[in-house]
Design an enzyme around this catalytic site. Structure first.
Site, PDB file in Angstrom:
ATOM      1  N   VAL A   3     -76.268   9.380  -3.227  1.00  0.00           N
ATOM      2  CA  VAL A   3     -75.566  10.066  -2.129  1.00  0.00           C
ATOM      3  C   VAL A   3     -75.554  11.556  -2.496  1.00  0.00           C
ATOM      4  CG1 VAL A   3     -73.283  10.378  -1.048  1.00  0.00           C
ATOM      5  CG2 VAL A   3     -74.156   8.061  -1.507  1.00  0.00           C
ATOM      6  N   ARG A   9     -67.926  10.307  -3.042  1.00  0.00           N
ATOM      7  CA  ARG A   9     -66.532   9.834  -3.090  1.00  0.00           C
ATOM      8  C   ARG A   9     -65.871   9.842  -1.712  1.00  0.00           C
ATOM      9  NH1 ARG A   9     -69.072   9.528  -7.156  1.00  0.00           N
ATOM     10  NH2 ARG A   9     -68.355   9.987  -9.277  1.00  0.00           N
ATOM     11  N   ARG A  10     -66.677   9.596  -0.651  1.00  0.00           N
ATOM     12  CA  ARG A  10     -66.100   9.484   0.692  1.00  0.00           C
ATOM     13  C   ARG A  10     -66.440   8.135   1.318  1.00  0.00           C
ATOM     14  NH1 ARG A  10     -68.240  15.092   3.384  1.00  0.00           N
ATOM     15  NH2 ARG A  10     -67.679  16.458   1.643  1.00  0.00           N
ATOM     16  N   GLY A  11     -66.897   7.217   0.500  1.00  0.00           N
ATOM     17  CA  GLY A  11     -67.134   5.875   1.032  1.00  0.00           C
ATOM     18  C   GLY A  11     -68.541   5.649   1.567  1.00  0.00           C
ATOM     19  N   LEU A  13     -71.497   5.239  -0.153  1.00  0.00           N
ATOM     20  CA  LEU A  13     -72.168   4.134  -0.854  1.00  0.00           C
ATOM     21  C   LEU A  13     -71.598   2.800  -0.381  1.00  0.00           C
ATOM     22  CD1 LEU A  13     -74.075   2.945  -2.997  1.00  0.00           C
ATOM     23  CD2 LEU A  13     -72.209   3.161  -4.635  1.00  0.00           C
ATOM     24  N   TYR A  42     -71.786  -1.544  -9.696  1.00  0.00           N
ATOM     25  CA  TYR A  42     -72.185  -2.622  -8.795  1.00  0.00           C
ATOM     26  C   TYR A  42     -71.388  -3.917  -8.903  1.00  0.00           C
ATOM     27  CZ  TYR A  42     -75.737   0.645  -7.590  1.00  0.00           C
ATOM     28  OH  TYR A  42     -76.357   1.783  -7.135  1.00  0.00           O
ATOM     29  N   PHE A 314     -88.404  -2.452 -10.922  1.00  0.00           N
ATOM     30  CA  PHE A 314     -88.383  -2.041  -9.500  1.00  0.00           C
ATOM     31  C   PHE A 314     -87.140  -1.216  -9.226  1.00  0.00           C
ATOM     32  CE2 PHE A 314     -86.125  -6.009  -9.853  1.00  0.00           C
ATOM     33  CZ  PHE A 314     -85.069  -5.895  -8.973  1.00  0.00           C
TER      34      PHE A 314
HETATM   35  C1  LIG Z   1     -73.031   6.631  -7.420  1.00  0.00           C
HETATM   36  C2  LIG Z   1     -73.067   7.164  -5.994  1.00  0.00           C
HETATM   37  C3  LIG Z   1     -74.255   6.553  -5.224  1.00  0.00           C
HETATM   38  C4  LIG Z   1     -71.742   6.786  -5.319  1.00  0.00           C
HETATM   39  O1  LIG Z   1     -71.781   7.165  -3.940  1.00  0.00           O
HETATM   40  P1  LIG Z   1     -70.437   7.524  -3.149  1.00  0.00           P
HETATM   41  O2  LIG Z   1     -70.765   7.586  -1.695  1.00  0.00           O
HETATM   42  O3  LIG Z   1     -69.816   8.684  -3.769  1.00  0.00           O
HETATM   43  O4  LIG Z   1     -69.556   6.226  -3.466  1.00  0.00           O
HETATM   44  P2  LIG Z   1     -68.303   5.688  -2.606  1.00  0.00           P
HETATM   45  O5  LIG Z   1     -67.417   6.832  -2.229  1.00  0.00           O
HETATM   46  O6  LIG Z   1     -68.798   4.835  -1.478  1.00  0.00           O
HETATM   47  O7  LIG Z   1     -67.594   4.797  -3.682  1.00  0.00           O
HETATM   48  C5  LIG Z   1     -67.707   3.390  -3.680  1.00  0.00           C
HETATM   49  C6  LIG Z   1     -67.019   2.875  -4.902  1.00  0.00           C
HETATM   50  O8  LIG Z   1     -67.798   3.188  -6.058  1.00  0.00           O
HETATM   51  C7  LIG Z   1     -67.000   3.923  -7.004  1.00  0.00           C
HETATM   52  N1  LIG Z   1     -67.893   4.886  -7.633  1.00  0.00           N
HETATM   53  C8  LIG Z   1     -68.524   5.907  -7.035  1.00  0.00           C
HETATM   54  N2  LIG Z   1     -69.307   6.563  -7.910  1.00  0.00           N
HETATM   55  C9  LIG Z   1     -69.140   5.941  -9.110  1.00  0.00           C
HETATM   56  C10 LIG Z   1     -69.678   6.153 -10.397  1.00  0.00           C
HETATM   57  N3  LIG Z   1     -70.554   7.148 -10.656  1.00  0.00           N
HETATM   58  N4  LIG Z   1     -69.302   5.304 -11.390  1.00  0.00           N
HETATM   59  C11 LIG Z   1     -68.438   4.302 -11.150  1.00  0.00           C
HETATM   60  N5  LIG Z   1     -67.901   4.051  -9.929  1.00  0.00           N
HETATM   61  C12 LIG Z   1     -68.251   4.869  -8.921  1.00  0.00           C
HETATM   62  C13 LIG Z   1     -65.922   4.564  -6.192  1.00  0.00           C
HETATM   63  O9  LIG Z   1     -64.790   4.832  -6.999  1.00  0.00           O
HETATM   64  C14 LIG Z   1     -65.662   3.492  -5.152  1.00  0.00           C
HETATM   65  O10 LIG Z   1     -64.871   2.478  -5.733  1.00  0.00           O
HETATM   66  P3  LIG Z   1     -63.828   1.598  -4.865  1.00  0.00           P
HETATM   67  O11 LIG Z   1     -64.386   1.471  -3.491  1.00  0.00           O
HETATM   68  O12 LIG Z   1     -63.788   0.310  -5.607  1.00  0.00           O
HETATM   69  O13 LIG Z   1     -62.563   2.361  -4.920  1.00  0.00           O
HETATM   70  C15 LIG Z   1     -73.205   8.717  -5.983  1.00  0.00           C
HETATM   71  O14 LIG Z   1     -72.182   9.263  -6.772  1.00  0.00           O
HETATM   72  C16 LIG Z   1     -74.545   9.196  -6.538  1.00  0.00           C
HETATM   73  O15 LIG Z   1     -75.505   9.356  -5.770  1.00  0.00           O
HETATM   74  N6  LIG Z   1     -74.618   9.431  -7.849  1.00  0.00           N
HETATM   75  C17 LIG Z   1     -75.866   9.870  -8.497  1.00  0.00           C
HETATM   76  C18 LIG Z   1     -76.926   8.763  -8.505  1.00  0.00           C
HETATM   77  C19 LIG Z   1     -76.410   7.488  -9.140  1.00  0.00           C
HETATM   78  O16 LIG Z   1     -75.741   7.529 -10.164  1.00  0.00           O
HETATM   79  N7  LIG Z   1     -76.726   6.342  -8.496  1.00  0.00           N
HETATM   80  C20 LIG Z   1     -76.222   5.040  -8.916  1.00  0.00           C
HETATM   81  C21 LIG Z   1     -77.021   4.387  -9.950  1.00  0.00           C
HETATM   82  S1  LIG Z   1     -78.339   3.385  -9.340  1.00  0.00           S
END
Ligand SMILES: CC(C)(COP(=O)(O)OP(=O)(O)OC[C@H]1O[C@@H](n2cnc3c(N)ncnc32)[C@H](O)[C@@H]1OP(=O)(O)O)[C@@H](O)C(=O)NCCC(=O)NCCS
Length: 314
Positions: A3, A9-11, A13, A42, A314
């Site tokens: 994202v 952190r706005r939901g 993902l 995950y 993958f």
């Molecule tokens: C990780 C990532 C995809 C999260 O996207 P986001 O839109 O900010 O996530 P959301 O706001 O929808 O959060 C969903 C949940 O995941 C949690 N979360 C978000 N980022 C997290 C992180 N880096 N580590 C642990 N938990 C995380 C949130 O606290 C939330 O938890 P909850 O719903 O149980 O309270 C985004 O921070 C990102 O792109 N990071 C860099 C790439 C990456 O690390 N990708 C993931 C690995 S494959």
């Protein structure tokens, strides 16, 4: 998954995962798989670690085969055209016998065999070792043999391919992800310490979307008849199901009978391929059962005869 940093952190993902799972469930996909660059995200979406990514380095001069190790022969170098013709079928046969194996499309093989410079990561072009039931693709990189693919359908092919790899005299080290914990290679050497595990991490994560379909799709090591209560806050896999299975297959159906075993959905995903023990997740409080003897039987039934291994990133 990614994202934009400006919108985290706005939901977003969470919304994407909901959309993805909704589409999979709508299409009748029973199990979702992913690999992750971060480990803390995950589980909340129902994924459990189902296979491991294990890197090993083999000190080749020290890796001496024991007297009496099979010497089936039948390995030769092959060119890309022959590999393109023969290896997809070998790989399909390998997948059929290996829990967790990830299949490859023809297009995937085309990309692998294009062997573009960026795929080489500083190594040589890819060499191909072919056996009628096995294949190794590798590159050389400063005295290190880096195995990109190792697939052996039979123990004969496994022994024959390792004999050739271990005989590569100028090579100091063989680096591979294909030597799983249950690989017989350790038992073929005079000194198993020639194989050093350099890292172990989660590889494939599994998320059950349709519990009866996933549990009925696999075989069980011993006969099992158990009622499972699956707890899934997102709904897809949740419910109570009677599983009757054994070495020849299984049936799993919804039931109103009292539950013998309770599990959360990531622990069920971890169990699905048979590499993670129910006993282990039970000790972590993720699976519970009132009857310890039934839990032991469930544990024994769910274990796969081989360590699950994807074989394709993958
Ligand atoms: C990780 C990532 C995809 C999260 O996207 P986001 O839109 O900010 O996530 P959301 O706001 O929808 O959060 C969903 C949940 O995941 C949690 N979360 C978000 N980022 C997290 C992180 N880096 N580590 C642990 N938990 C995380 C949130 O606290 C939330 O938890 P909850 O719903 O149980 O309270 C985004 O921070 C990102 O792109 N990071 C860099 C790439 C990456 O690390 N990708 C993931 C690995 S494959």
């Amino acid at each position: 998954m990614s994202v934009a940093a400006t919108h985290r952190r706005r939901g977003i993902l969470r919304a994407m995962m909901g959309e993805l799972h909704g589409r999979y469930a709508g299409a009748g996909t029973p199990l979702a798989l992913l690999t992750a660059s971060a480990g803390g995200i995950y589980d909340r979406f129902g994924y459990g670690v189902a296979t491991l990514d294990r890197w090993v380095e083999i000190d080749r001069p020290r890796a001496v085969l024991r007297p009496g190790t099979p010497d089936p022969r039948g390995v030769r170098f092959a060119d890309t055209e022959e590999v393109a013709q023969r290896v997809p079928d070998i790989h399909r046969r390998w997948c059929a016998g290996r829990p967790g194996a990830v299949s490859r499309s023809d297009r995937w093989w085309e990309l692998v065999l294009l062997d573009r410079p960026h795929q080489r990561r500083g190594g040589t072009a890819r060499f191909h070792l072919l056996h009628e039931d096995g294949y190794v693709g590798y590159r050389m990189d400063s005295g290190v043999c880096r195995i990109a693919d190792f697939f052996a359908v039979t123990d004969e092919a496994h022994a024959a391919l390792w004999r050739v790899l271990l005989a590569m005299d100028p090579v100091s080290t063989i680096a591979t992800r294909a030597v799983t914990d249950d690989d017989p290679l350790r038992w073929m050497l005079t000194d198993a310490r020639a194989i050093r595990t350099t890292s172990v991490a989660d590889d494939v994560w599994a998320r059950v979307l349709d519990t009866p379909a996933v549990l009925a799709a696999r075989r069980y090591a011993v006969e099992i008849d158990v009622v499972l209560q699956v707890h899934d806050p997102d709904g897809y896999a949740g419910g109570r199901f009677r599983l009757r299975g054994g070495p020849d297959g299984a049936v799993c159906e919804p039931t109103d009978a009292a539950a013998d075993v309770h599990t959360d959905v990531p622990a069920l995903g971890a169990l699905a391929l048979g590499g993670v023990r129910a006993h282990t997740t039970a000790r972590a409080g993720r699976i519970t059962a009132d009857d310890p003897a039934l839990l032991r039987r469930f544990d024994a039934a769910c274990r796969a005869d081989r360590e699950p291994y994807a074989g394709t990133s993958f």
